[in-house]
Scaffold this active site. Structure first.
Site, PDB file in Angstrom:
ATOM      1  CB  THR A 121       7.843  -3.693  -3.930  1.00 56.78           C
ATOM      2  OG1 THR A 121       8.699  -3.905  -2.817  1.00 56.78           O
ATOM      3  CG2 THR A 121       7.468  -5.021  -4.559  1.00 56.78           C
ATOM      4  CB  THR A 170       8.809  -8.551   1.779  1.00 55.06           C
ATOM      5  OG1 THR A 170       7.602  -8.851   2.404  1.00 55.06           O
ATOM      6  CG2 THR A 170       8.511  -8.427   0.285  1.00 55.06           C
ATOM      7  CB  THR A 179      -5.748   3.077   0.813  1.00 54.19           C
ATOM      8  OG1 THR A 179      -4.770   3.669   1.644  1.00 54.19           O
ATOM      9  CG2 THR A 179      -6.486   2.019   1.567  1.00 54.19           C
TER      10      THR A 179
END
Lengths: 413, 413
Positions: B162, B199, B413
């Site tokens: 990621t 994670t 965002t």
């Protein structure tokens, strides 16, 4: 002069300071412990030996001044506080202890009080010996200021700051069997702030007649719901201390937990603590806003506290608040790792009035409105309802910003 | 090809990957879950049902794929893993669960294995439904890659990233009763990293003959000393998972804890975990260096672990490491708040070879040398000796930087 807030049992005194309660004088000046010309030593003096109470850091490594203050407070009485900033006098061994005792005896001599009635507090860099020449010159110069300058409390409030941007003060009055009792406080702290008394110093004054035991109990209760519910960075300092002194000059019947006006007094006292605690969180190193986390529906208040503290302490949540990002996934991830009983299917989350999660499922919300809400420089409220019990808690913190990193990457060097 | 490291019982295979152990193929490609063109779906397939084991996040909110994987693993066997990045499929309710099952059945069909032998893993944004069209097109395209491309393992390793900057792989071989056994792993994770499976996704392959119970026990032990000893930011994800599969193609006598080569195998297995764990910490969001905290002299290994994790998790320590500031005061403050038995008078601290604290007292040290040591972009070692017992532990993390804030203020965002 005063503002009466709604149904509250106390009156806020807008420009009140630690010398507003009868019987107290204060002062502060620059003696040379800070490299800048900002004040770095200060004192509070009561005309009479005051009823006193204190709470201290839970860190295993407690700084020398805490040991001295504990000793002074063993009789439940204090008449003066001497405090320096710029040097924490922590991890300084035998010499540090001797220096803390020397600060106490010099302050006692210059302020004309008994040694065993003086509290000593220090904040600043850990592991360096105090420049005692500077400390002694400061203590010698302080008495001329106490009670003689209009801004004496301001000078004191400035003297206790380190990386703080603003001074923190609060003052209220309460009526106790017809007599007006005043309660005030001043605090510092902006880094190494975490539940359990992080690098934080707070001094409270009052003119109430109250016993030492009742004052100590109230101080501990109020601390648990205010100072121990703030975090800036999860670190707990070696030097935290909250000291309360009450002169008795208000002349009320002695306040005990059975006194009909106890609840009013406790509410006013706790309010002062809450204002100071929130001011510390808002002034967290590099912070651009205050973040308030309200948890309801937990299995107990203690459980709600643990969850609120976990959310407010999450670096990811704090970064998202800085970026005005309504990233509720990070909020629920923090709730889920708090080690508390949670029903994974019943959690609601709101940001202010904007619902983002209901029954643990995402809600389609107005991203523009959320952005506008989070872009405040005032207070952001994160409201978590676990729908799993009756426990509630509120915690305060701040966002994690570039400036936090800048300040802490170069604090000592 | 291999490097034999000192007294170690295993041989490091420099360019080894998850397909180096016999019996495995892998692949990865871009199907449209990430906005960029980076790979976002991948698979590992074993020629035969492999002995398998897994550990999962401790977060209360566990993502849908974890439920599906647990179900698949109930028979101690797996033949394939399907994993996507870009979307965590967490907090997605009933639909999310159906999507995870659909991923499993599509992967089983396309890879020609039984449904109950497929593990499903996801990582990325929380609270958004998976684009199942993209997922299905990806799964359909994967089989053509598996076993047919020279860089198939590289494609897989890229597919699980990621915010990671680099892929994380490790591979070793061990001799077990004369047969060469190979162990490899690939991992991802750079934010929301904390003890207890943050994670982080990690996939290990081996060709050893080993029972499911022994593999599960070894996986848990190795995890406790490696993956559970790293932290980037103290947050624990909803999606962490470490899956190990062993094909048995090495043809060794079955490995059990009583096997004479068990210790060698366990050491090699643990080494692969440690390399991956350290790579995750080094690649922590915004990190400029790896920070290793070694704690000795604690009352127990568990106590040493708690202290090492507290130090490595301190934002103040992490900021100081970024600033190359030898601020040992923050280190000792973290030691003191870890809630563990510590003698406040006997602590030694070194930064690499530079002693900064002895018996809890500051040592005059060469600030230039300390600065030079801390300015590395490689590994900084913080060594804490409590001189209070025999317990030891090592934890890994990274510095806290402007880039951490930048990455996390604007992730969603």
């Amino acid at each position: 002069m005063g503002t009466n807030v709604g149904q509250q049992s106390f009156t806020i005194i807008e420009n009140g300071t630690i010398v507003t309660p009868s019987g107290f004088t204060a002062g502060g000046l620059h003696c040379g412990l800070k490299k800048t010309s900002r004040n770095d030593i200060g004192a509070i003096r009561c005309e009479v030996p005051a009823t006193a109470a204190a709470v201290y850091t839970t860190n295993v490594f407690q700084a020398a001044p805490l040991k001295v203050t504990r000793e002074s407070l063993s009789n439940g009485r204090l008449q003066a506080v001497i405090v320096n900033s710029g040097n924490a006098n922590a991890c300084t061994g035998q010499q540090g202890e001797e220096d803390a005792y020397a600060m106490r005896s010099a302050a006692a001599r210059e302020l004309g009080v008994a040694e065993e009635d003086v509290a000593v507090a220090s904040t600043g860099v850990i592991g360096e010996l105090l420049k005692m020449d500077a400390v002694h010159s400061g203590i010698t110069a302080l008495p001329a200021q106490l009670g003689n300058e209009a801004n004496e409390a301001e000078q004191f409030s400035q003297a206790i700051l380190t990386t703080d941007l603003v001074k923190k003060e609060a003052c209220v009055s309460v009526v106790v069997n017809g007599k007006t009792v005043t309660i005030a406080g001043a605090a510092k702290g902006s880094g190494m702030i975490h539940p359990n008394m992080a690098t934080m110093l707070a001094f409270m004054t009052s003119d109430a007649v109250i016993g030492a035991e009742a004052l100590q109990r109230l101080l501990r209760q109020a601390t648990n719901h205010t100072f121990n519910m703030i975090t800036v960075d999860g670190d707990t300092s070696t030097n935290d201390m909250l000291v309360a002194m009450s002169s008795g000059y208000a002349g009320n019947e002695e306040l005990t937990m059975d006194h009909p006006d106890w609840d009013a007094f406790a509410a006013g006292f706790t309010y002062v603590c809450e204002v100071l605690a929130k001011a510390i969180a808002r002034d967290g190193e590099g912070a651009t806003k205050l973040v308030e986390v309200q948890v309801t529906g937990a299995v107990s208040d203690e459980s709600a506290q643990a969850i609120a503290k976990t959310v407010i302490g999450s670096s990811l949540v704090k970064s998202a608040m800085f970026g005005a990002d309504a990233n509720w996934g990070r909020i629920i991830a923090a709730v889920g790792r708090a080690g508390q009983p949670v029903n994974p299917d019943t959690v609601d989350i709101r940001l202010g009035d904007i619902s983002v999660l209901e029954q643990s499922r995402p809600v389609v919300f107005d991203e523009e409105a959320a952005l506008a809400y989070l872009q405040t420089d005032d207070t952001v409220r994160i409201i978590v309802d676990l729908n799993h019990g009756e426990g509630t808690a509120i915690a305060w913190g701040c966002d994690l910003t570039y400036d936090y990193v800048r300040i802490n990457a170069a604090y000592r060097t």
